[in-house]
Write a protein that holds these residues in place. Structure first.
Motif, PDB file in Angstrom:
ATOM      1  N   VAL A  97      -0.528   4.830   7.215  1.00 44.49           N
ATOM      2  CA  VAL A  97      -1.687   4.097   7.726  1.00 44.49           C
ATOM      3  C   VAL A  97      -2.969   4.788   7.281  1.00 44.49           C
ATOM      4  CG1 VAL A  97      -2.898   3.369   9.818  1.00 44.49           C
ATOM      5  CG2 VAL A  97      -0.401   3.216   9.705  1.00 44.49           C
ATOM      6  N   ALA A  98      -3.003   6.115   7.391  1.00 38.91           N
ATOM      7  CA  ALA A  98      -4.181   6.882   6.963  1.00 38.91           C
ATOM      8  C   ALA A  98      -4.425   6.695   5.471  1.00 38.91           C
ATOM      9  CB  ALA A  98      -3.993   8.358   7.292  1.00 38.91           C
ATOM     10  N   ASP A  99      -3.360   6.726   4.699  1.00 40.87           N
ATOM     11  CA  ASP A  99      -3.483   6.558   3.253  1.00 40.87           C
ATOM     12  C   ASP A  99      -4.039   5.176   2.917  1.00 40.87           C
ATOM     13  OD1 ASP A  99      -2.922   7.410   0.458  1.00 40.87           O
ATOM     14  OD2 ASP A  99      -1.487   5.766   0.527  1.00 40.87           O
ATOM     15  N   ALA A 100      -3.552   4.145   3.604  1.00 43.18           N
ATOM     16  CA  ALA A 100      -4.037   2.786   3.365  1.00 43.18           C
ATOM     17  C   ALA A 100      -5.524   2.680   3.653  1.00 43.18           C
ATOM     18  CB  ALA A 100      -3.254   1.798   4.236  1.00 43.18           C
ATOM     19  N   ILE A 101      -5.956   3.229   4.767  1.00 40.78           N
ATOM     20  CA  ILE A 101      -7.375   3.177   5.153  1.00 40.78           C
ATOM     21  C   ILE A 101      -8.237   3.929   4.151  1.00 40.78           C
ATOM     22  CG2 ILE A 101      -9.025   4.013   6.883  1.00 40.78           C
ATOM     23  CD1 ILE A 101      -6.860   3.331   9.001  1.00 40.78           C
ATOM     24  N   ASN A 102      -7.760   5.075   3.694  1.00 40.79           N
ATOM     25  CA  ASN A 102      -8.559   5.894   2.780  1.00 40.79           C
ATOM     26  C   ASN A 102      -8.624   5.319   1.368  1.00 40.79           C
ATOM     27  OD1 ASN A 102      -9.271   7.688   4.725  1.00 40.79           O
ATOM     28  ND2 ASN A 102      -7.882   9.321   4.094  1.00 40.79           N
ATOM     29  N   ARG A 103      -7.756   4.372   1.049  1.00 42.06           N
ATOM     30  CA  ARG A 103      -7.794   3.746  -0.267  1.00 42.06           C
ATOM     31  C   ARG A 103      -8.724   2.535  -0.332  1.00 42.06           C
ATOM     32  NH1 ARG A 103      -3.844   5.113  -4.009  1.00 42.06           N
ATOM     33  NH2 ARG A 103      -2.330   6.662  -3.295  1.00 42.06           N
ATOM     34  N   VAL A 104      -9.291   2.177   0.806  1.00 38.38           N
ATOM     35  CA  VAL A 104     -10.230   1.050   0.830  1.00 38.38           C
ATOM     36  C   VAL A 104     -11.529   1.451   0.139  1.00 38.38           C
ATOM     37  CG1 VAL A 104     -11.649  -0.395   2.349  1.00 38.38           C
ATOM     38  CG2 VAL A 104      -9.250   0.042   2.905  1.00 38.38           C
ATOM     39  N   GLN A 105     -12.050   0.554  -0.671  1.00 39.28           N
ATOM     40  CA  GLN A 105     -13.354   0.781  -1.297  1.00 39.28           C
ATOM     41  C   GLN A 105     -14.424   0.229  -0.350  1.00 39.28           C
ATOM     42  OE1 GLN A 105     -13.841  -0.685  -5.308  1.00 39.28           O
ATOM     43  NE2 GLN A 105     -16.060  -0.653  -5.150  1.00 39.28           N
ATOM     44  N   TRP A 106     -15.125   1.114   0.306  1.00 37.13           N
ATOM     45  CA  TRP A 106     -16.126   0.725   1.285  1.00 37.13           C
ATOM     46  C   TRP A 106     -17.439   0.334   0.598  1.00 37.13           C
ATOM     47  CZ3 TRP A 106     -14.294   0.593   6.288  1.00 37.13           C
ATOM     48  CH2 TRP A 106     -13.081   1.252   6.493  1.00 37.13           C
ATOM     49  N   ARG A 107     -18.395  -0.127   1.381  1.00 33.11           N
ATOM     50  CA  ARG A 107     -19.733  -0.508   0.907  1.00 33.11           C
ATOM     51  C   ARG A 107     -19.690  -1.669  -0.088  1.00 33.11           C
ATOM     52  NH1 ARG A 107     -23.166   3.189   3.055  1.00 33.11           N
ATOM     53  NH2 ARG A 107     -22.273   5.217   3.609  1.00 33.11           N
ATOM     54  N   GLN A 108     -18.752  -2.561   0.117  1.00 33.83           N
ATOM     55  CA  GLN A 108     -18.750  -3.860  -0.542  1.00 33.83           C
ATOM     56  C   GLN A 108     -19.181  -4.879   0.515  1.00 33.83           C
ATOM     57  OE1 GLN A 108     -15.184  -4.420  -3.313  1.00 33.83           O
ATOM     58  NE2 GLN A 108     -14.301  -3.189  -1.681  1.00 33.83           N
ATOM     59  N   SER A 109     -19.034  -6.165   0.207  1.00 29.76           N
ATOM     60  CA  SER A 109     -19.306  -7.169   1.227  1.00 29.76           C
ATOM     61  C   SER A 109     -18.282  -7.027   2.354  1.00 29.76           C
ATOM     62  CB  SER A 109     -19.241  -8.574   0.634  1.00 29.76           C
ATOM     63  OG  SER A 109     -17.899  -8.932   0.347  1.00 29.76           O
ATOM     64  N   VAL A 110     -18.657  -7.457   3.533  1.00 25.65           N
ATOM     65  CA  VAL A 110     -17.761  -7.359   4.688  1.00 25.65           C
ATOM     66  C   VAL A 110     -16.420  -8.063   4.425  1.00 25.65           C
ATOM     67  CG1 VAL A 110     -17.453  -8.119   7.085  1.00 25.65           C
ATOM     68  CG2 VAL A 110     -19.555  -6.943   6.400  1.00 25.65           C
ATOM     69  N   PRO A 111     -16.387  -9.289   3.852  1.00 25.33           N
ATOM     70  CA  PRO A 111     -15.083  -9.905   3.572  1.00 25.33           C
ATOM     71  C   PRO A 111     -14.232  -9.099   2.592  1.00 25.33           C
ATOM     72  CG  PRO A 111     -16.793 -11.576   3.565  1.00 25.33           C
ATOM     73  CD  PRO A 111     -17.500 -10.247   3.613  1.00 25.33           C
ATOM     74  N   GLU A 112     -14.865  -8.465   1.610  1.00 26.87           N
ATOM     75  CA  GLU A 112     -14.099  -7.664   0.648  1.00 26.87           C
ATOM     76  C   GLU A 112     -13.510  -6.430   1.319  1.00 26.87           C
ATOM     77  OE1 GLU A 112     -16.172  -8.464  -3.660  1.00 26.87           O
ATOM     78  OE2 GLU A 112     -17.351  -7.364  -2.174  1.00 26.87           O
ATOM     79  N   VAL A 113     -14.311  -5.756   2.149  1.00 27.50           N
ATOM     80  CA  VAL A 113     -13.799  -4.576   2.857  1.00 27.50           C
ATOM     81  C   VAL A 113     -12.725  -4.992   3.856  1.00 27.50           C
ATOM     82  CG1 VAL A 113     -14.388  -2.703   4.451  1.00 27.50           C
ATOM     83  CG2 VAL A 113     -15.923  -3.257   2.558  1.00 27.50           C
ATOM     84  N   GLY A 114     -13.001  -6.064   4.615  1.00 29.51           N
ATOM     85  CA  GLY A 114     -12.008  -6.547   5.567  1.00 29.51           C
ATOM     86  C   GLY A 114     -10.720  -6.955   4.882  1.00 29.51           C
ATOM     87  N   GLY A 115     -10.820  -7.618   3.732  1.00 31.11           N
ATOM     88  CA  GLY A 115      -9.639  -8.027   2.982  1.00 31.11           C
ATOM     89  C   GLY A 115      -8.844  -6.838   2.471  1.00 31.11           C
ATOM     90  N   GLU A 116      -9.544  -5.812   2.008  1.00 29.69           N
ATOM     91  CA  GLU A 116      -8.852  -4.610   1.542  1.00 29.69           C
ATOM     92  C   GLU A 116      -8.150  -3.905   2.695  1.00 29.69           C
ATOM     93  OE1 GLU A 116     -10.345  -1.695  -1.078  1.00 29.69           O
ATOM     94  OE2 GLU A 116     -11.477  -3.104  -2.312  1.00 29.69           O
ATOM     95  N   LEU A 117      -8.832  -3.786   3.829  1.00 32.39           N
ATOM     96  CA  LEU A 117      -8.199  -3.171   5.002  1.00 32.39           C
ATOM     97  C   LEU A 117      -6.924  -3.916   5.368  1.00 32.39           C
ATOM     98  CD1 LEU A 117     -11.264  -2.438   7.331  1.00 32.39           C
ATOM     99  CD2 LEU A 117      -9.613  -0.736   6.516  1.00 32.39           C
ATOM    100  N   LEU A 118      -7.038  -5.230   5.441  1.00 27.09           N
ATOM    101  CA  LEU A 118      -5.905  -6.066   5.808  1.00 27.09           C
ATOM    102  C   LEU A 118      -4.770  -5.907   4.806  1.00 27.09           C
ATOM    103  CD1 LEU A 118      -4.991  -8.335   7.789  1.00 27.09           C
ATOM    104  CD2 LEU A 118      -6.041  -9.967   6.209  1.00 27.09           C
ATOM    105  N   SER A 119      -5.080  -6.041   3.522  1.00 26.60           N
ATOM    106  CA  SER A 119      -4.060  -6.002   2.483  1.00 26.60           C
ATOM    107  C   SER A 119      -3.385  -4.641   2.396  1.00 26.60           C
ATOM    108  CB  SER A 119      -4.682  -6.365   1.129  1.00 26.60           C
ATOM    109  OG  SER A 119      -3.714  -6.335   0.103  1.00 26.60           O
ATOM    110  N   ARG A 120      -4.167  -3.583   2.418  1.00 24.48           N
ATOM    111  CA  ARG A 120      -3.588  -2.243   2.240  1.00 24.48           C
ATOM    112  C   ARG A 120      -2.720  -1.842   3.430  1.00 24.48           C
ATOM    113  NH1 ARG A 120      -5.097   0.106  -2.316  1.00 24.48           N
ATOM    114  NH2 ARG A 120      -6.995  -0.617  -3.382  1.00 24.48           N
TER     115      ARG A 120
END
Length: 217
Positions: free
Chosen positions: A55-78
């Motif tokens: 879970v920690a690895d998935a969260i840390n692989r998210v590319q932050w500071r994009q649009s909210v839908p892109e960050v939310g989508g990455e969080l969800l997908s990862r």
């Protein structure tokens, strides 16, 4: 194939990840708490022990500071792809997405999710699509072998049908290709989720980073 975890029906879900910082700990603890709530409400079978480092690895692989839908989508997908929880990874990831959105827009509405209502059906559509992509991602080579011998439709558990002509099973790198497809589908889901929840202003907002998210929590 999975078998239910028999040795220990429940194990402590302590967030003890010394290689990760405090903010990651806070986010992982939030995911864990959401999973525990779902588990208590629905009495899930555990198919494996939890892997909170995943879970920690998935969260840390998210590319932050994009649009909210892109960050939310990455969080969800990862979180879904990493499958760090024994069960309910989709439900927990969607709950975590809602938590993320609520820190940006407190009180953002979420339509009811009772079985049979529009929100439940639409959310389930995403979950089914996601599971199909995960299945094809894991088995692209075998599916190509079957397609070459005339197979057109495969059925996974739950009666979910996978139409092989809808997927690029001959791609050179199915692991990467279907990860990207899964992320795109997740971002699409987040856009619809935000619109249905009455948060249109979040669609153009730029995320302000993992540090800020953890601080808002």
């Amino acid at each position: 194939m999975y078998t239910t975890e028999k040795e220990v029906s429940r194990v402590p879900l302590e967030v003890n990840l010394p290689e990760y910082g405090d903010r990651t700990h806070k986010l992982v603890k939030t995911v864990r708490d959401l999973f525990e709530y779902i588990d208590e409400e629905q009495s899930l079978d555990w198919y494996k022990k939890p892997e909170l480092s995943g879970v920690a690895d998935a969260i840390n692989r998210v590319q932050w500071r994009q649009s909210v839908p892109e960050v939310g989508g990455e969080l969800l997908s990862r979180l879904i792809l990493r499958h760090g929880l024994p069960n309910a990874n989709h439900r927990t990831a969607i709950a975590f997405l809602q938590t993320y959105l609520e820190t940006l827009k407190p009180g953002i509405g979420v339509p009811q999710t009772n079985v049979g209502d529009e929100w439940s059906d639409w959310t389930n559509e995403f979950i089914v699509d996601s599971k199909k992509l995960l299945t094809v991602r894991r088995n692209a080579g075998g599916f190509q072998h079957l397609a070459e011998r005339g197979a057109t439709i495969l059925e996974r558990k739950g009666g979910v049908e996978i139409h092989l002509d809808e997927y690029e099973i001959t791609t050179d790198n199915p692991w990467k290709h279907f990860r990207r497809k899964h992320e795109e589908r997740s971002v699409e889901f987040v856009v619809k989720y935000v619109r249905r929840a009455g948060g249109d202003e979040l669609l153009e907002e730029i995320d302000d980073g993992k540090r800020a998210f953890a601080d808002r929590l």
